[in-house]
Design an enzyme around this catalytic site. Structure first.
Site, PDB file in Angstrom:
ATOM      1  N   GLY A 112      -6.153   4.837  -0.415  1.00  0.00           N
ATOM      2  CA  GLY A 112      -6.517   3.443  -0.617  1.00  0.00           C
ATOM      3  C   GLY A 112      -7.945   3.163  -0.206  1.00  0.00           C
TER       4      GLY A 112
ATOM      5  N   LEU B  98      -5.401   4.027 -14.617  1.00  0.00           N
ATOM      6  CA  LEU B  98      -5.273   5.380 -14.064  1.00  0.00           C
ATOM      7  C   LEU B  98      -6.434   6.220 -14.564  1.00  0.00           C
ATOM      8  CD1 LEU B  98      -1.431   5.949 -14.591  1.00  0.00           C
ATOM      9  CD2 LEU B  98      -2.610   5.327 -12.472  1.00  0.00           C
ATOM     10  N   GLY B  99      -7.524   6.199 -13.812  1.00  0.00           N
ATOM     11  CA  GLY B  99      -8.702   6.967 -14.186  1.00  0.00           C
ATOM     12  C   GLY B  99      -8.762   8.282 -13.441  1.00  0.00           C
TER      13      GLY B  99
ATOM     14  N   GLU C 231       0.826  -1.207   0.000  1.00  0.00           N
ATOM     15  CA  GLU C 231       0.000   0.000   0.000  1.00  0.00           C
ATOM     16  C   GLU C 231       0.861   1.258   0.000  1.00  0.00           C
ATOM     17  OE1 GLU C 231      -4.066   1.995   1.571  1.00  0.00           O
ATOM     18  OE2 GLU C 231      -3.594  -0.058   2.157  1.00  0.00           O
TER      19      GLU C 231
ATOM     20  N   ARG D 147       5.175 -17.093  -1.297  1.00  0.00           N
ATOM     21  CA  ARG D 147       6.412 -17.718  -0.831  1.00  0.00           C
ATOM     22  C   ARG D 147       6.777 -17.116   0.509  1.00  0.00           C
ATOM     23  NH1 ARG D 147      10.529 -20.280  -3.131  1.00  0.00           N
ATOM     24  NH2 ARG D 147       9.718 -19.956  -5.217  1.00  0.00           N
TER      25      ARG D 147
ATOM     26  N   HIS E  74      -0.048 -14.250  -0.793  1.00  0.00           N
ATOM     27  CA  HIS E  74       1.282 -14.557  -0.273  1.00  0.00           C
ATOM     28  C   HIS E  74       1.702 -15.887  -0.893  1.00  0.00           C
ATOM     29  CE1 HIS E  74       0.614 -11.214   2.348  1.00  0.00           C
ATOM     30  NE2 HIS E  74      -0.527 -11.759   2.731  1.00  0.00           N
TER      31      HIS E  74
END
Length: 148
Positions: A89, A114-115, A70, A98, A96
């Site tokens: 956010g 990308l609006g 994030e 590994r 996940h």
């Protein structure tokens, strides 16, 4: 998202030093997250895998991976919007893949969309050997910047 013929989505000219300076007083400092590279369409950073970021079984904590994801995605998003807007956010997921026990992980955020009102970023986190440890998708809302 971009190729050699496409312009960079980044509007801001903030340097890595500028981005790292913004980390003062945030969760990034105690976890050791550092911005390390800015490319034409990506932002990269690292985080140590040590007592600050491990869960009780000795593996990189999934929450620490999500915090790295994030951090990279939202910071990259904010490099793409005009100064009167910010990205925040609104949803994140992580797979996940590994376990990582030590060393440093490196995350790379790249835009998928990308609006004007939303962004979607993919963040790939790799171990020191370049093996994919986590893949995350972050949705950001683009909202007016307010003063407090």
């Amino acid at each position: 998202m971009t190729d050699a013929a496409s312009p960079s989505p980044f509007r801001s000219t903030a340097t890595l030093a500028d981005l790292n300076a913004l980390s003062a007083g945030t969760a990034m400092v105690p976890l050791g997250i550092v911005f390390t590279e800015r490319g034409p369409d990506f932002l990269r950073g690292t985080m140590p895998v040590d007592e600050r970021t491990r869960q009780p079984y000795g593996l990189l904590h999934g929450g620490a991976s999500v915090l790295l994801a994030e951090t990279l995605g939202s910071t990259a998003g904010n490099l793409c919007v005009p100064e009167d807007r910010i990205c925040v956010g609104i949803e994140i997921n992580a797979n996940h893949l590994r376990g990582v026990r030590d060393g440093v992980v490196t995350g790379t955020a790249r835009p998928l969309h990308l609006g004007a009102s939303t962004h979607v970023w993919e963040i790939r986190i790799e171990d020191a050997r370049g093996r994919l440890a986590c893949v995350s998708r972050l949705t950001l809302a683009v909202v007016p910047r307010t003063t407090q």
